[in-house]
Design an enzyme around this catalytic site. Sequence first.
Site, PDB file in Angstrom:
ATOM      1  N   SER A 177       0.829  -1.213   0.000  1.00  0.00           N
ATOM      2  CA  SER A 177       0.000   0.000   0.000  1.00  0.00           C
ATOM      3  C   SER A 177       0.859   1.257   0.000  1.00  0.00           C
ATOM      4  O   SER A 177       1.743   1.399   0.846  1.00  0.00           O
ATOM      5  CB  SER A 177      -0.871   0.057   1.262  1.00  0.00           C
ATOM      6  OG  SER A 177      -1.765  -1.001   1.298  1.00  0.00           O
ATOM      7  N   HIS A 191      -3.575   0.059  -4.647  1.00  0.00           N
ATOM      8  CA  HIS A 191      -2.973  -1.096  -5.333  1.00  0.00           C
ATOM      9  C   HIS A 191      -3.437  -1.091  -6.781  1.00  0.00           C
ATOM     10  O   HIS A 191      -4.606  -1.322  -7.070  1.00  0.00           O
ATOM     11  CB  HIS A 191      -3.401  -2.413  -4.657  1.00  0.00           C
ATOM     12  CG  HIS A 191      -2.736  -2.623  -3.351  1.00  0.00           C
ATOM     13  ND1 HIS A 191      -1.661  -3.439  -3.177  1.00  0.00           N
ATOM     14  CD2 HIS A 191      -2.981  -2.072  -2.145  1.00  0.00           C
ATOM     15  CE1 HIS A 191      -1.278  -3.399  -1.914  1.00  0.00           C
ATOM     16  NE2 HIS A 191      -2.070  -2.580  -1.273  1.00  0.00           N
ATOM     17  N   HIS A 247      -4.772  -9.609  -1.279  1.00  0.00           N
ATOM     18  CA  HIS A 247      -4.860  -9.821   0.165  1.00  0.00           C
ATOM     19  C   HIS A 247      -5.895 -10.897   0.451  1.00  0.00           C
ATOM     20  O   HIS A 247      -6.928 -10.972  -0.225  1.00  0.00           O
ATOM     21  CB  HIS A 247      -5.299  -8.529   0.861  1.00  0.00           C
ATOM     22  CG  HIS A 247      -4.377  -7.378   0.622  1.00  0.00           C
ATOM     23  ND1 HIS A 247      -4.504  -6.545  -0.463  1.00  0.00           N
ATOM     24  CD2 HIS A 247      -3.306  -6.941   1.322  1.00  0.00           C
ATOM     25  CE1 HIS A 247      -3.547  -5.627  -0.411  1.00  0.00           C
ATOM     26  NE2 HIS A 247      -2.811  -5.851   0.658  1.00  0.00           N
ATOM     27  N   TYR A 296      -7.876 -10.892   2.882  1.00  0.00           N
ATOM     28  CA  TYR A 296      -9.127 -10.271   3.358  1.00  0.00           C
ATOM     29  C   TYR A 296     -10.045  -9.854   2.219  1.00  0.00           C
ATOM     30  O   TYR A 296     -11.221  -9.572   2.424  1.00  0.00           O
ATOM     31  CB  TYR A 296      -8.857  -9.087   4.309  1.00  0.00           C
ATOM     32  CG  TYR A 296      -8.152  -7.911   3.677  1.00  0.00           C
ATOM     33  CD1 TYR A 296      -8.789  -7.070   2.767  1.00  0.00           C
ATOM     34  CD2 TYR A 296      -6.834  -7.621   4.007  1.00  0.00           C
ATOM     35  CE1 TYR A 296      -8.130  -6.003   2.187  1.00  0.00           C
ATOM     36  CE2 TYR A 296      -6.167  -6.555   3.441  1.00  0.00           C
ATOM     37  CZ  TYR A 296      -6.822  -5.759   2.526  1.00  0.00           C
ATOM     38  OH  TYR A 296      -6.172  -4.709   1.952  1.00  0.00           O
ATOM     39  N   GLU A 297      -9.518  -9.817   0.981  1.00  0.00           N
ATOM     40  CA  GLU A 297     -10.382  -9.516  -0.171  1.00  0.00           C
ATOM     41  C   GLU A 297     -11.227 -10.738  -0.539  1.00  0.00           C
ATOM     42  O   GLU A 297     -12.101 -10.655  -1.391  1.00  0.00           O
ATOM     43  CB  GLU A 297      -9.529  -9.121  -1.387  1.00  0.00           C
ATOM     44  CG  GLU A 297      -8.787  -7.816  -1.212  1.00  0.00           C
ATOM     45  CD  GLU A 297      -7.815  -7.561  -2.363  1.00  0.00           C
ATOM     46  OE1 GLU A 297      -8.276  -7.105  -3.430  1.00  0.00           O
ATOM     47  OE2 GLU A 297      -6.609  -7.820  -2.192  1.00  0.00           O
ATOM     48  N   ALA A 309       2.844  -2.035   4.162  1.00  0.00           N
ATOM     49  CA  ALA A 309       2.605  -1.001   5.165  1.00  0.00           C
ATOM     50  C   ALA A 309       2.180  -1.738   6.429  1.00  0.00           C
ATOM     51  O   ALA A 309       1.466  -2.736   6.351  1.00  0.00           O
ATOM     52  CB  ALA A 309       1.502  -0.069   4.701  1.00  0.00           C
ATOM     53  N   MET A 363      -1.511  -6.983   7.236  1.00  0.00           N
ATOM     54  CA  MET A 363      -2.511  -7.915   6.689  1.00  0.00           C
ATOM     55  C   MET A 363      -2.036  -8.591   5.404  1.00  0.00           C
ATOM     56  O   MET A 363      -2.857  -8.969   4.569  1.00  0.00           O
ATOM     57  CB  MET A 363      -3.810  -7.157   6.408  1.00  0.00           C
ATOM     58  CG  MET A 363      -4.369  -6.420   7.614  1.00  0.00           C
ATOM     59  SD  MET A 363      -5.779  -5.399   7.170  1.00  0.00           S
ATOM     60  CE  MET A 363      -5.954  -4.391   8.645  1.00  0.00           C
ATOM     61  N   SER A 364      -0.721  -8.722   5.228  1.00  0.00           N
ATOM     62  CA  SER A 364      -0.251  -9.299   3.958  1.00  0.00           C
ATOM     63  C   SER A 364       1.083 -10.009   4.135  1.00  0.00           C
ATOM     64  O   SER A 364       1.476 -10.347   5.251  1.00  0.00           O
ATOM     65  CB  SER A 364      -0.086  -8.172   2.931  1.00  0.00           C
ATOM     66  OG  SER A 364       0.982  -7.325   3.312  1.00  0.00           O
ATOM     67  N   ASN A 401       1.803   3.722  11.291  1.00  0.00           N
ATOM     68  CA  ASN A 401       1.063   4.123  12.497  1.00  0.00           C
ATOM     69  C   ASN A 401       1.494   3.253  13.674  1.00  0.00           C
ATOM     70  O   ASN A 401       2.104   2.201  13.468  1.00  0.00           O
ATOM     71  CB  ASN A 401      -0.451   3.938  12.275  1.00  0.00           C
ATOM     72  CG  ASN A 401      -0.801   2.506  11.888  1.00  0.00           C
ATOM     73  OD1 ASN A 401      -0.620   2.104  10.738  1.00  0.00           O
ATOM     74  ND2 ASN A 401      -1.260   1.718  12.838  1.00  0.00           N
ATOM     75  N   HIS A 434      -7.176   3.539   6.669  1.00  0.00           N
ATOM     76  CA  HIS A 434      -6.486   3.184   5.429  1.00  0.00           C
ATOM     77  C   HIS A 434      -5.904   4.428   4.754  1.00  0.00           C
ATOM     78  O   HIS A 434      -4.841   4.381   4.140  1.00  0.00           O
ATOM     79  CB  HIS A 434      -7.438   2.440   4.490  1.00  0.00           C
ATOM     80  CG  HIS A 434      -6.750   1.880   3.272  1.00  0.00           C
ATOM     81  ND1 HIS A 434      -5.631   1.073   3.363  1.00  0.00           N
ATOM     82  CD2 HIS A 434      -6.985   2.034   1.947  1.00  0.00           C
ATOM     83  CE1 HIS A 434      -5.219   0.756   2.137  1.00  0.00           C
ATOM     84  NE2 HIS A 434      -6.024   1.321   1.266  1.00  0.00           N
TER      85      HIS A 434
HETATM   86  N1  HPA Z   1      -2.654  -3.001  11.463  1.00  0.00           N
HETATM   87  C1  HPA Z   1      -2.755  -3.845  10.415  1.00  0.00           C
HETATM   88  N2  HPA Z   1      -2.375  -3.529   9.197  1.00  0.00           N
HETATM   89  C2  HPA Z   1      -1.852  -2.307   8.983  1.00  0.00           C
HETATM   90  C3  HPA Z   1      -1.714  -1.385  10.030  1.00  0.00           C
HETATM   91  C4  HPA Z   1      -2.138  -1.751  11.332  1.00  0.00           C
HETATM   92  O1  HPA Z   1      -2.053  -0.974  12.317  1.00  0.00           O
HETATM   93  N3  HPA Z   1      -1.165  -0.268   9.496  1.00  0.00           N
HETATM   94  C5  HPA Z   1      -0.974  -0.524   8.161  1.00  0.00           C
HETATM   95  N4  HPA Z   1      -1.385  -1.756   7.857  1.00  0.00           N
END
Ligand code: HPA
Length: 269
Positions: A26, A57, A79, A81-82, A109, A207-208, A231, A243
């Site tokens: 991302s 993406h 991903h 989750y998709e 990310a 998540m990847s 973050n 996001h």
């Molecule tokens: N958690 C999960 N996936 C992420 C995060 C997060 O805090 N930041 C960017 N991708």
Amino acid sequence: MIKQTANFIKDKLGLVSPQTAIILGSGLGGFANILENVTTINYKDINGFPQSSVKGHKGELIRGFIGNNEIICLNGRFHLYEGHDPKIILDVIHILKELGIKRLIVTNAAGSLRKDIMPGSIMLIKDHINFSGKNPLVGPNDESYGPRFPSMNNAYTLLLRKKCKDIAKNIGIELKEGVYLMVLGPNFETSAEIKAFQILGADAVGMSTVPEVISASHCSMEVLGFSVITNYGAGMVDNTPSHQETISEANKASEKLIRLVTEFIKEGN
Ligand code: HPA
């Protein structure tokens, strides 16, 4: 099917002999802009390739050069989750293997689980915890790619990590090293989950990446992985992850990662 798709891609992109592939996470699509002599195909034009439905993406496969080094770049990832079957990720890695790829660079990310790994920094992944509950190797095993029960020791290749740390030092980029934990998503974690993951020994959460690394390690590719920290995990500071923040923070930090990866590739295969 895998071999057919690989041949199709080879023709369309005019591949010569790429050794390295990179998967862009991302907000990291900017990497594609530094490649020279670029040829591109959209995922939708590749039989068997799913679409990437996530903002940030793009969904294109790019061939380009950094100096004399021919690179394949996946601009947009799949991903779990998709709703994609994890096996799709295994297929994509097998297509790269058929194209002659020996080394996979994965970027993502991620949220930080450590106060000293601040948003905007880059974490070199030294290991992972697969907390997704999914695995791309589930199902019949094709022994021509790798064994039924592969070891994940050194999945993030030690020598590549060492080389990368040396380069980072030389060009003045601070690089933390840590463990990446994958959740399935798509929701960000609760603060209780973030505390639990810290106790488990993770340094970043996302998540990847893990399915790609498991698949690549299974078929004996070398792997180098980076998290761009966008973050702090929920509850660590007074902030609500989103996001939008992920994309904008990754964009900001991506300049450093692009410089690092470019130097790494320039130093040769
Ligand atoms: N958690 C999960 N996936 C992420 C995060 C997060 O805090 N930041 C960017 N991708």
